[in-house]
Design an enzyme around this catalytic site. Structure first.
Site, PDB file in Angstrom:
ATOM      1  CD  GLU A  33      31.416  40.399  68.369  1.00  0.00           C
ATOM      2  OE1 GLU A  33      30.801  39.413  67.807  1.00  0.00           O
ATOM      3  OE2 GLU A  33      31.971  39.988  69.441  1.00  0.00           O
ATOM      4  NE  ARG A 266      26.926  34.262  57.909  1.00  0.00           N
ATOM      5  CZ  ARG A 266      27.825  34.854  58.534  1.00  0.00           C
ATOM      6  NH1 ARG A 266      28.945  35.153  58.059  1.00  0.00           N
ATOM      7  NH2 ARG A 266      27.509  35.389  59.737  1.00  0.00           N
ATOM      8  CE  LYS A 276      33.502  39.265  62.613  1.00  0.00           C
ATOM      9  NZ  LYS A 276      32.857  40.441  63.104  1.00  0.00           N
TER      10      LYS A 276
HETATM   11  P1  ATP Z   1      31.789  36.445  60.713  1.00  0.00           P
HETATM   12  O1  ATP Z   1      30.925  35.241  60.928  1.00  0.00           O
HETATM   13  O2  ATP Z   1      32.388  36.344  59.523  1.00  0.00           O
HETATM   14  O3  ATP Z   1      32.489  36.519  62.000  1.00  0.00           O
HETATM   15  P2  ATP Z   1      29.805  38.016  62.035  1.00  0.00           P
HETATM   16  O4  ATP Z   1      28.234  37.778  61.569  1.00  0.00           O
HETATM   17  O5  ATP Z   1      29.962  37.594  63.139  1.00  0.00           O
HETATM   18  O6  ATP Z   1      30.671  37.517  60.817  1.00  0.00           O
HETATM   19  P3  ATP Z   1      29.592  40.691  62.337  1.00  0.00           P
HETATM   20  O7  ATP Z   1      30.451  41.869  62.757  1.00  0.00           O
HETATM   21  O8  ATP Z   1      28.541  40.446  63.442  1.00  0.00           O
HETATM   22  O9  ATP Z   1      30.355  39.491  61.725  1.00  0.00           O
HETATM   23  O10 ATP Z   1      28.755  41.255  61.055  1.00  0.00           O
HETATM   24  C1  ATP Z   1      28.259  42.349  60.672  1.00  0.00           C
HETATM   25  C2  ATP Z   1      26.931  42.221  59.746  1.00  0.00           C
HETATM   26  O11 ATP Z   1      27.506  41.523  58.659  1.00  0.00           O
HETATM   27  C3  ATP Z   1      26.003  41.302  60.195  1.00  0.00           C
HETATM   28  O12 ATP Z   1      24.880  42.076  59.802  1.00  0.00           O
HETATM   29  C4  ATP Z   1      26.346  40.348  59.478  1.00  0.00           C
HETATM   30  O13 ATP Z   1      24.985  39.463  59.245  1.00  0.00           O
HETATM   31  C5  ATP Z   1      26.932  40.737  58.033  1.00  0.00           C
HETATM   32  N1  ATP Z   1      27.747  39.545  57.541  1.00  0.00           N
HETATM   33  C6  ATP Z   1      28.487  38.859  58.021  1.00  0.00           C
HETATM   34  N2  ATP Z   1      29.195  37.999  57.311  1.00  0.00           N
HETATM   35  C7  ATP Z   1      28.443  38.146  56.146  1.00  0.00           C
HETATM   36  C8  ATP Z   1      28.295  37.364  54.813  1.00  0.00           C
HETATM   37  N3  ATP Z   1      29.149  36.281  54.555  1.00  0.00           N
HETATM   38  N4  ATP Z   1      27.425  37.599  53.767  1.00  0.00           N
HETATM   39  C9  ATP Z   1      26.571  38.716  54.032  1.00  0.00           C
HETATM   40  N5  ATP Z   1      26.866  39.400  55.482  1.00  0.00           N
HETATM   41  C10 ATP Z   1      27.589  39.141  56.300  1.00  0.00           C
HETATM   42 MG    MG Z   2      27.946  38.400  64.392  1.00  0.00          MG
END
Ligand code: ATP
Ligand code: MG
Length: 565
Positions: A33, A266, A276
């Site tokens: 995102e 994760r 984020k």
């Molecule tokens: P955050 O919680 O850090 O904002 P998010 O999941 O909202 O992360 P996205 O941009 O939606 O961020 O994530 C893109 C991809 O990265 C998704 O498939 C998510 O599951 C994966 N992802 C995010 N954080 C992690 C992590 N700590 N370890 C592994 N994969 C991750």
């Molecule tokens: Mg997300």
């Protein structure tokens, strides 16, 4: 290409290939995102998806999951592309945007309305959540008592279609209506209790502008986007496990290509926050200098600090994938960085905290160019010449006037080796009016050139140095952990997690002296400063003044523990 050990995800995929599901195809995606910069957790996700596609001769998509215009910006799209590319992930021309599917998603929503599987609801967000109910603990067990049906649940198809079209046309204010899937308000999984598919938001989108005032939710957009792109394996993190029944339900209702969602745990790191939302707070409140501050766990920060993509690859391989939540030690990442830089970083002499040394018996005005090894780990890196002259700098803490027993470096009357040069002996200590040591007078033994004494006498220490007249000045930034606690969110009730920020995470040294060969170092170049650590040229450098970041020290707790055992 990087091989990772077999894990449960690859086992599932290999089984799908064997049984001919998806015609043996493998097609993965990374769906960030664009509401922030990528962090090391995202690196794990993008590499996992990319490597799997490569390993099975499949395809890999980069898809921006840009369904929430309130938090998303073009700046983030650009930064994400830069970071993914830096990691060595090549999505070729396979760059997609969920916002390109808004029209298709809308049409499919009408289709569900027509099938009696979706309805327009006038409950407020608070009411929706209240009617949904929540999990409670009863007799030690988590249960989810049935929720309550919305009074709008039984609107006719015609009324729903009319209202939904008017939602799209902008007739209703934000938050006044939603489109919801009609599933089961008594379902044990709360995500299946008539989840919201569309919200009204009169907010311009960074790509679609003012075209839309209703936006799809993650649950409604994600699976259908996967389907449109022909994704076979939709790999995501564990928090979506409870959403998988809904992912499957939408695809089944529409009867379209149905990818398999697979969840893994994760990446979590000690001394690091990785959401984020929290990283944005650090940036906005000025706790760091930006998303690319070298203390940030973002890829932009790590790049600036001097981490290599190869070190991150190795780290991700060593962490592996699992269904079990765990916390990885930051030390492992630093260890991978050291191992990689040890192989490739040229060695240089640099004095971070200079103390002047005059070699009293060295001829005035004489300069000798001595041979220095560029990288003992890589003979092909060759050698270079470093100048030696009468006045030098050494590291202030390599001298002690009254040394304790276990201090073997320079002290009054003591002889040490200068790296690549001579033995020197301290004969006099010069102090200022306050009694601070400001200069040492030493003698050198011309017979020890190259670092050995012909008479076989030994010294217990070798220290680094630079020639004062040839040295170039630089600023060096030393970084420590950004947080004082392994779990930065661990604070007493009512306290702010930012109280755990380490007030000494950055130390700036203004008066460092470097050997002259570093004069043409370019931004991003990485070096080992002998005995001091690995350093990388920062973009703040100017032609007049270089700025270096310390990437990592030479040894961490890991390496020390290994040496002892
Ligand atoms: P955050 O919680 O850090 O904002 P998010 O999941 O909202 O992360 P996205 O941009 O939606 O961020 O994530 C893109 C991809 O990265 C998704 O498939 C998510 O599951 C994966 N992802 C995010 N954080 C992690 C992590 N700590 N370890 C592994 N994969 C991750
Ligand atoms: Mg997300």
């Amino acid at each position: 290409m990087s091989e990772a050990p077999k894990d449960f995800i690859r086992e599932i995929i290999e089984n799908d290939i064997k049984t001919g599901r998806y015609g043996g195809r493998v097609h993965t995606r990374f769906p960030p995102e664009p509401n922030g910069y990528l962090h090391i957790g995202h690196a794990k996700s993008v590499l996992l998806n990319y490597w799997i596609a490569k390993e099975y001769g499949g395809k890999f998509n980069l898809r921006f999951d840009d369904t929430n215009p309130e938090k998303e910006e073009q700046e983030y799209v650009d930064a994400i592309k830069r970071d993914v590319k830096w990691l060595g992930v090549d999505w070729e021309d396979r760059e997609f945007y969920a916002s390109d599917y808004f029209e298709q998603l809308y049409q499919w929503a009408e289709e569900l309305i027509k099938k009696g599987k979706a309805y327009v609801c006038d409950l407020s967000p608070e009411e929706v959540s209240e009617y949904r109910g929540k999990a409670i603990i009863q007799d030690g067990k988590v249960i989810t008592p049935p929720g309550k049906e919305s009074p709008y649940r039984n609107r006719s198809v015609e009324e729903n279609l009319d209202l939904f079209r008017r939602m799209r046309a902008g007739e209703f204010p934000d938050g006044s209506k939603t489109l919801r899937a009609k599933i089961d308000m008594a379902h044990p999984n709360l995500n299946m209790r008539d989840p919201v598919m569309y919200r009204i938001m009169h907010v311009p989108h960074h790509r679609t502008g003012d075209k839309w005032c209703i936006y799809p939710t993650y649950d409604w957009a994600h699976g259908q986007s996967d389907s449109i792109e022909g994704i076979t394996h939709s790999i995501c993190t564990l928090e979506f496990e409870d959403h998988r029944p809904l992912y499957d339900w939408f695809l089944d209702q529409l009867g379209i290509h149905h990818p398999r969602q697979i969840e893994f745990a994760r990446l979590n790191l000690t001394y690091t926050v990785m959401s984020k939302r929290l990283l944005l707070q650090l940036v906005q409140e000025g706790h760091v200098r930006g998303w690319d501050d070298p203390r940030m766990p973002t890829l932009a920060g790590m790049r600036r600090r001097g981490y290599t993509p190869e070190a991150i690859h190795e780290f991700v391989r060593r962490v592996g994938v699992s269904k079990r939540e765990s916390i990885t030690e930051l030390e492992l990442l630093e260890h991978c960085v050291r191992q990689d830089l040890n192989k490739r970083a040229p060695r240089r002499l640099a004095v971070l905290d200079p103390l002047r040394v005059v070699i009293t018996n060295y001829p005035d005005g004489q300069v000798e160019w001595l041979e220095a090894i560029n990288n003992p780990e890589d003979p092909s890196a060759g050698t270079r010449k470093v100048p030696f002259s009468k006045v030098l700098y050494i590291e202030r803490d390599d001298f002690m006037e009254n040394p304790p027993k276990d201090f073997y470096r320079l002290a009054p009357g003591r002889e040490v080796r200068l790296r690549y040069a001579y033995f020197i002996k301290c004969v006099d200590v010069i102090k200022d009016a306050q009694g601070n040591v400001i200069e040492l007078h030493c003698t050198y033994d011309p017979a020890t050139r190259g670092g050995e004494a012909p008479d076989g006498r030994k010294v217990k220490a070798t220290i680094h140095w630079v020639s004062a007249q040839h040295a170039i000045n630089a600023e060096v930034r030393l970084y420590d952990r950004l947080f004082t606690k392994p779990d930065p969110l661990d604070v007493p009730k009512g306290h702010d997690w930012k109280e755990n920020i380490n007030p000494n995470s950055l130390i700036v040294l203004q008066n460092c002296k470097l050997e002259p060969s570093l004069a043409d170092a370019q931004v991003g170049d990485r070096f080992q400063f002998e005995r001091k650590g690995y350093f990388c040229v920062d973009p703040d450098s100017t032609p007049e003044r270089l700025v270096f970041n310390r990437t990592v020290t030479l040894k961490g707790e890991w390496e020390k523990a290994r040496q002892q055992s």
